[in-house]
Write a protein that holds these residues in place. Structure first.
Motif, PDB file in Angstrom:
ATOM      1  N   LEU A  75       2.725   3.872  -1.598  1.00 49.70           N
ATOM      2  CA  LEU A  75       2.552   2.441  -1.845  1.00 49.70           C
ATOM      3  C   LEU A  75       3.584   1.924  -2.839  1.00 49.70           C
ATOM      4  N   TYR A 126      -0.785  -7.364  -4.065  1.00 54.06           N
ATOM      5  CA  TYR A 126      -0.859  -6.060  -4.716  1.00 54.06           C
ATOM      6  C   TYR A 126       0.536  -5.448  -4.847  1.00 54.06           C
ATOM      7  N   VAL A 145       2.144  -0.773   5.001  1.00 54.02           N
ATOM      8  CA  VAL A 145       0.942  -0.510   4.195  1.00 54.02           C
ATOM      9  C   VAL A 145      -0.350  -0.943   4.863  1.00 54.02           C
ATOM     10  N   THR A 146      -0.276  -1.747   5.910  1.00 51.70           N
ATOM     11  CA  THR A 146      -1.525  -2.130   6.570  1.00 51.70           C
ATOM     12  C   THR A 146      -1.817  -1.279   7.796  1.00 51.70           C
ATOM     13  N   ILE A 178      -2.990   2.836  -9.216  1.00 52.08           N
ATOM     14  CA  ILE A 178      -3.192   2.751  -7.766  1.00 52.08           C
ATOM     15  C   ILE A 178      -4.293   3.719  -7.327  1.00 52.08           C
ATOM     16  N   PHE A 234      -7.781   2.284  -5.571  1.00 54.19           N
ATOM     17  CA  PHE A 234      -8.157   2.640  -4.205  1.00 54.19           C
ATOM     18  C   PHE A 234      -9.126   3.825  -4.159  1.00 54.19           C
ATOM     19  N   GLN A 248      -0.456   9.170  -1.451  1.00 55.02           N
ATOM     20  CA  GLN A 248      -0.869   7.803  -1.098  1.00 55.02           C
ATOM     21  C   GLN A 248      -0.355   6.798  -2.134  1.00 55.02           C
ATOM     22  N   TYR A 301      -5.434   2.236   2.441  1.00 54.27           N
ATOM     23  CA  TYR A 301      -5.352   1.151   1.461  1.00 54.27           C
ATOM     24  C   TYR A 301      -6.414   0.088   1.693  1.00 54.27           C
ATOM     25  N   ALA A 339      -2.503  -7.693   0.373  1.00 51.81           N
ATOM     26  CA  ALA A 339      -1.534  -6.592   0.400  1.00 51.81           C
ATOM     27  C   ALA A 339      -0.241  -6.996  -0.298  1.00 51.81           C
TER      28      ALA A 339
END
Length: 120
Positions: free
Chosen positions: A92, A56, A39-40, A77, A81, A88, A45, A53
């Motif tokens: 997540l 969340y 996710v990073t 979500i 975001f 997307q 995000y 992260a």
């Protein structure tokens, strides 16, 4: 030389299956590092840091685990975001549940079973 009989050949696999059923499947384990990487590295995000992260992701797990619908979690979500993309949001959710709280994958599957993306 003795040849194995059909009974012996069938008994060993049956025994192995029985042992697996009695002992159960191995417990699902969380993988925070995999979640963070997934996710990073992926754009979209923009978490401030790894702790944000993970926090969340645990919120997503809590929401799914407490019975919130898949559509509600997706909507949250997308709102958080500021991104209307279903993919997307779905990505997540999937990463959070698969990597941080795999024990509730069944709840996610049940909640998402009849979900249909909105038409644009």
């Amino acid at each position: 030389m003795n040849k194995p009989t059909l009974t012996a050949a069938l008994t060993l696999p049956a025994f192995a299956i029985t042992c697996a059923a009695v002992l159960g499947s191995p417990a699902a384990h969380a993988d925070t590092v995999a979640y963070l990487i997934n996710v990073t590295v992926r754009p979209g995000y923009n978490f401030a840091n790894a702790d944000d992260a993970v926090s969340y992701g645990h919120t997503v797990c809590t929401n799914i685990g407490s019975g919130r619908s898949y559509a509600d979690v997706m909507g949250q979500i997308k709102s958080d975001f500021n991104n209307p993309d279903d993919y997307q949001a779905s990505y997540l959710i999937t990463q959070a549940v698969n990597e941080l709280c795999p024990a509730i994958i069944w709840q996610l599957r049940n909640s998402a079973a009849n979900h249909r993306p909105r038409e644009s």
